[in-house]
Scaffold this motif. Structure first.
Motif, PDB file in Angstrom:
ATOM      1  N   ILE A  50     -91.069  62.326 129.822  1.00  0.00           N
ATOM      2  CA  ILE A  50     -92.215  63.238 129.715  1.00  0.00           C
ATOM      3  C   ILE A  50     -91.845  64.626 130.234  1.00  0.00           C
ATOM      4  N   ASN A  51     -91.076  64.679 131.311  1.00  0.00           N
ATOM      5  CA  ASN A  51     -90.644  65.973 131.835  1.00  0.00           C
ATOM      6  C   ASN A  51     -89.847  66.756 130.795  1.00  0.00           C
ATOM      7  N   GLU A  52     -89.149  66.032 129.933  1.00  0.00           N
ATOM      8  CA  GLU A  52     -88.307  66.679 128.926  1.00  0.00           C
ATOM      9  C   GLU A  52     -89.082  67.064 127.665  1.00  0.00           C
ATOM     10  N   ILE A  53     -90.018  66.217 127.233  1.00  0.00           N
ATOM     11  CA  ILE A  53     -90.679  66.458 125.941  1.00  0.00           C
ATOM     12  C   ILE A  53     -92.063  67.085 126.073  1.00  0.00           C
ATOM     13  N   GLY A  54     -92.633  67.079 127.284  1.00  0.00           N
ATOM     14  CA  GLY A  54     -93.953  67.670 127.472  1.00  0.00           C
ATOM     15  C   GLY A  54     -95.071  66.810 126.926  1.00  0.00           C
ATOM     16  N   TYR A  55     -95.841  67.346 125.987  1.00  0.00           N
ATOM     17  CA  TYR A  55     -97.080  66.731 125.529  1.00  0.00           C
ATOM     18  C   TYR A  55     -96.954  66.213 124.097  1.00  0.00           C
ATOM     19  N   TRP A  56     -97.961  65.453 123.668  1.00  0.00           N
ATOM     20  CA  TRP A  56     -98.105  65.162 122.244  1.00  0.00           C
ATOM     21  C   TRP A  56     -98.311  66.505 121.535  1.00  0.00           C
ATOM     22  N   CYS A  57     -97.754  66.659 120.371  1.00  0.00           N
ATOM     23  CA  CYS A  57     -97.729  67.974 119.717  1.00  0.00           C
ATOM     24  C   CYS A  57     -99.098  68.335 119.134  1.00  0.00           C
ATOM     25  N   GLU A  58     -99.712  69.363 119.687  1.00  0.00           N
ATOM     26  CA  GLU A  58    -100.982  69.866 119.170  1.00  0.00           C
ATOM     27  C   GLU A  58    -100.778  70.792 117.977  1.00  0.00           C
ATOM     28  N   GLU A  59     -99.550  71.236 117.781  1.00  0.00           N
ATOM     29  CA  GLU A  59     -99.281  72.218 116.731  1.00  0.00           C
ATOM     30  C   GLU A  59     -99.200  71.586 115.346  1.00  0.00           C
ATOM     31  N   ASN A  60     -98.701  70.336 115.275  1.00  0.00           N
ATOM     32  CA  ASN A  60     -98.709  69.656 113.972  1.00  0.00           C
ATOM     33  C   ASN A  60     -99.638  68.447 113.930  1.00  0.00           C
ATOM     34  N   TYR A  61    -100.034  67.933 115.103  1.00  0.00           N
ATOM     35  CA  TYR A  61    -101.025  66.856 115.212  1.00  0.00           C
ATOM     36  C   TYR A  61    -100.609  65.602 114.434  1.00  0.00           C
ATOM     37  N   TYR A  62     -99.309  65.349 114.370  1.00  0.00           N
ATOM     38  CA  TYR A  62     -98.844  64.199 113.601  1.00  0.00           C
ATOM     39  C   TYR A  62     -98.645  62.949 114.458  1.00  0.00           C
ATOM     40  N   GLY A  63     -98.969  63.020 115.726  1.00  0.00           N
ATOM     41  CA  GLY A  63     -99.077  61.835 116.567  1.00  0.00           C
ATOM     42  C   GLY A  63     -97.795  61.071 116.804  1.00  0.00           C
ATOM     43  N   ASP A  64     -97.889  59.737 116.697  1.00  0.00           N
ATOM     44  CA  ASP A  64     -96.785  58.867 117.092  1.00  0.00           C
ATOM     45  C   ASP A  64     -95.530  59.074 116.257  1.00  0.00           C
ATOM     46  N   ILE A  65     -95.679  59.384 114.973  1.00  0.00           N
ATOM     47  CA  ILE A  65     -94.515  59.598 114.112  1.00  0.00           C
ATOM     48  C   ILE A  65     -93.722  60.804 114.599  1.00  0.00           C
ATOM     49  N   GLU A  66     -94.420  61.880 114.911  1.00  0.00           N
ATOM     50  CA  GLU A  66     -93.752  63.094 115.387  1.00  0.00           C
ATOM     51  C   GLU A  66     -93.154  62.874 116.766  1.00  0.00           C
ATOM     52  N   LEU A  67     -93.901  62.219 117.653  1.00  0.00           N
ATOM     53  CA  LEU A  67     -93.419  61.984 119.016  1.00  0.00           C
ATOM     54  C   LEU A  67     -92.156  61.129 119.000  1.00  0.00           C
ATOM     55  N   SER A  68     -92.181  60.032 118.232  1.00  0.00           N
ATOM     56  CA  SER A  68     -91.006  59.155 118.152  1.00  0.00           C
ATOM     57  C   SER A  68     -89.796  59.912 117.622  1.00  0.00           C
ATOM     58  N   ASN A  69     -90.025  60.755 116.626  1.00  0.00           N
ATOM     59  CA  ASN A  69     -88.915  61.512 116.059  1.00  0.00           C
ATOM     60  C   ASN A  69     -88.291  62.446 117.091  1.00  0.00           C
ATOM     61  N   ARG A  70     -89.136  63.085 117.894  1.00  0.00           N
ATOM     62  CA  ARG A  70     -88.605  63.964 118.947  1.00  0.00           C
ATOM     63  C   ARG A  70     -87.758  63.185 119.944  1.00  0.00           C
ATOM     64  N   VAL A  71     -88.283  62.028 120.370  1.00  0.00           N
ATOM     65  CA  VAL A  71     -87.559  61.224 121.351  1.00  0.00           C
ATOM     66  C   VAL A  71     -86.263  60.687 120.756  1.00  0.00           C
ATOM     67  N   ASN A  72     -86.347  60.146 119.542  1.00  0.00           N
ATOM     68  CA  ASN A  72     -85.205  59.460 118.940  1.00  0.00           C
ATOM     69  C   ASN A  72     -84.050  60.398 118.632  1.00  0.00           C
ATOM     70  N   ASN A  73     -84.367  61.613 118.207  1.00  0.00           N
ATOM     71  CA  ASN A  73     -83.341  62.482 117.635  1.00  0.00           C
ATOM     72  C   ASN A  73     -83.012  63.729 118.445  1.00  0.00           C
ATOM     73  N   TYR A  74     -83.830  64.036 119.452  1.00  0.00           N
ATOM     74  CA  TYR A  74     -83.603  65.297 120.158  1.00  0.00           C
ATOM     75  C   TYR A  74     -83.575  65.135 121.681  1.00  0.00           C
ATOM     76  N   THR A  75     -83.539  63.903 122.171  1.00  0.00           N
ATOM     77  CA  THR A  75     -83.345  63.654 123.599  1.00  0.00           C
ATOM     78  C   THR A  75     -82.233  62.617 123.755  1.00  0.00           C
ATOM     79  N   SER A  76     -81.803  62.409 124.982  1.00  0.00           N
ATOM     80  CA  SER A  76     -80.774  61.398 125.256  1.00  0.00           C
ATOM     81  C   SER A  76     -81.374  60.016 125.463  1.00  0.00           C
TER      82      SER A  76
END
Length: 308
Positions: A177-203
């Motif tokens: 959470i410290n790395e990714i912050g919040y659920w994205c309010e800018e695209n509002y795509y929820g779990d699909i967007e959040l998972s993609n951020r975690v899977n592909n842009y964090t360690s």
């Protein structure tokens, strides 16, 4: 209360519960959470329900419920979820449970935490959606260590709209959470967007729990509803479910605004935007990080105008 895992003393996880109508399901499924044998700190937000949900929530008495709040306009689930995320203390795990999730496993939180304790590389865990959904699991790899088991999500699958952890029941590690912050309010795509951020842009890795059993009923007969005697609907032409269906706009929103999600992915891939997402509820985050307030306000207004 603090809970102990091995020699580590940790805060009980923050459990976020956002409701929006479907009072019958809320009564049934929230009761299942409160019957858990585990400790947690619950924060409940009612997203401007119009079926008596808020009156029911006010009646709840459990020492693990830290706050109850009602938003007088539905800005969408992500807005409310981020309000609860802002209440999280720095070392606290964060759990979100949708109000259509009936949890059958009593020590489900302990099971989540055991996997996090055993696999420090795991940042996000969820559960496959329960009946009546019959989703197939995306590609996963079994992982086992010291008799602890989970299914690691394979992030190499090109279809990112199928390769994700459902947000219906999800737990996040505080360091993630410290790395990714919040659920994205800018695209509002929820779990699909959040998972993609975690899977592909964090360690961090993400995956599925296999020893937590849930059901996800989408309706029930009024005669079997635990709140039937106090319900104010006539039950012939209108129920809490028909009321919900009139105001449920998530799928319609995604059809209209999927382009925001697609542009977000393009920007992440190019490095034009970071993995951290800010929130309008956290002014400092929206000042210190990239935040497309125009997109976010358009999303909020969509729900204000269509889901209230």
């Amino acid at each position: 209360m603090l809970i102990t895992k091995g020699q580590v003393i940790m805060l009980p996880p923050l459990l976020s519960y956002v409701t929006f109508n479907r009072l019958g399901l809320t009564v049934q499924n929230l009761t299942s959470i409160l019957e858990s044998s585990d400790d947690f700190e619950m924060h409940i937000i009612d997203n401007n329900s119009t079926d008596g949900t808020w009156q029911y929530i006010q009646s709840l008495k459990d020492s693990r419920i830290m706050s109850k709040a009602r938003i007088t306009l539905n800005y969408g689930q992500i807005y409310a979820l981020n309000i609860n995320l802002l209440k999280r203390r720095p070392d606290q795990y964060f759990i979100t449970v949708d109000n259509d999730v009936y949890i059958e496993t009593k020590d489900w939180i302990s099971r989540f935490l055991k996997v996090f304790e055993t696999f420090p590389e795991v940042g996000l865990l969820g559960v496959q959606r329960g009946l009546p959904y019959t989703d197939q699991l995306p590609p996963v790899t079994p992982k086992v260590k010291d008799s602890v088991f989970f299914l690691e999500l394979d992030n190499t699958t090109p279809n990112i709209e199928q390769n994700y952890i459902p947000g219906s029941l999800m737990c996040l590690r505080p360091e993630l959470i410290n790395e990714i912050g919040y659920w994205c309010e800018e695209n509002y795509y929820g779990d699909i967007e959040l998972s993609n951020r975690v899977n592909n842009y964090t360690s961090f890795k993400s995956g599925f729990m296999t020893n937590i059993s849930i059901k996800m009923p989408q309706t029930m007969e009024c005669s079997t509803c635990p709140y039937n005697s106090q319900c104010t609907f006539n039950k012939i032409t209108e129920t809490c479910f028909s009321n919900y269906n009139k105001l449920y706009k998530n799928e319609e929103f995604k059809r209209n605004y999927k382009w925001k999600f697609e542009e977000t992915i393009t920007d992440l891939n190019s490095g034009a935007r970071p993995v951290y997402c800010a929130s309008a509820n956290d002014i400092a985050s929206s000042i210190d990080h990239i935040y497309n307030s125009e997109w976010a306000m358009e999303n909020f207004n969509y729900y204000i105008n269509n889901a209230n």
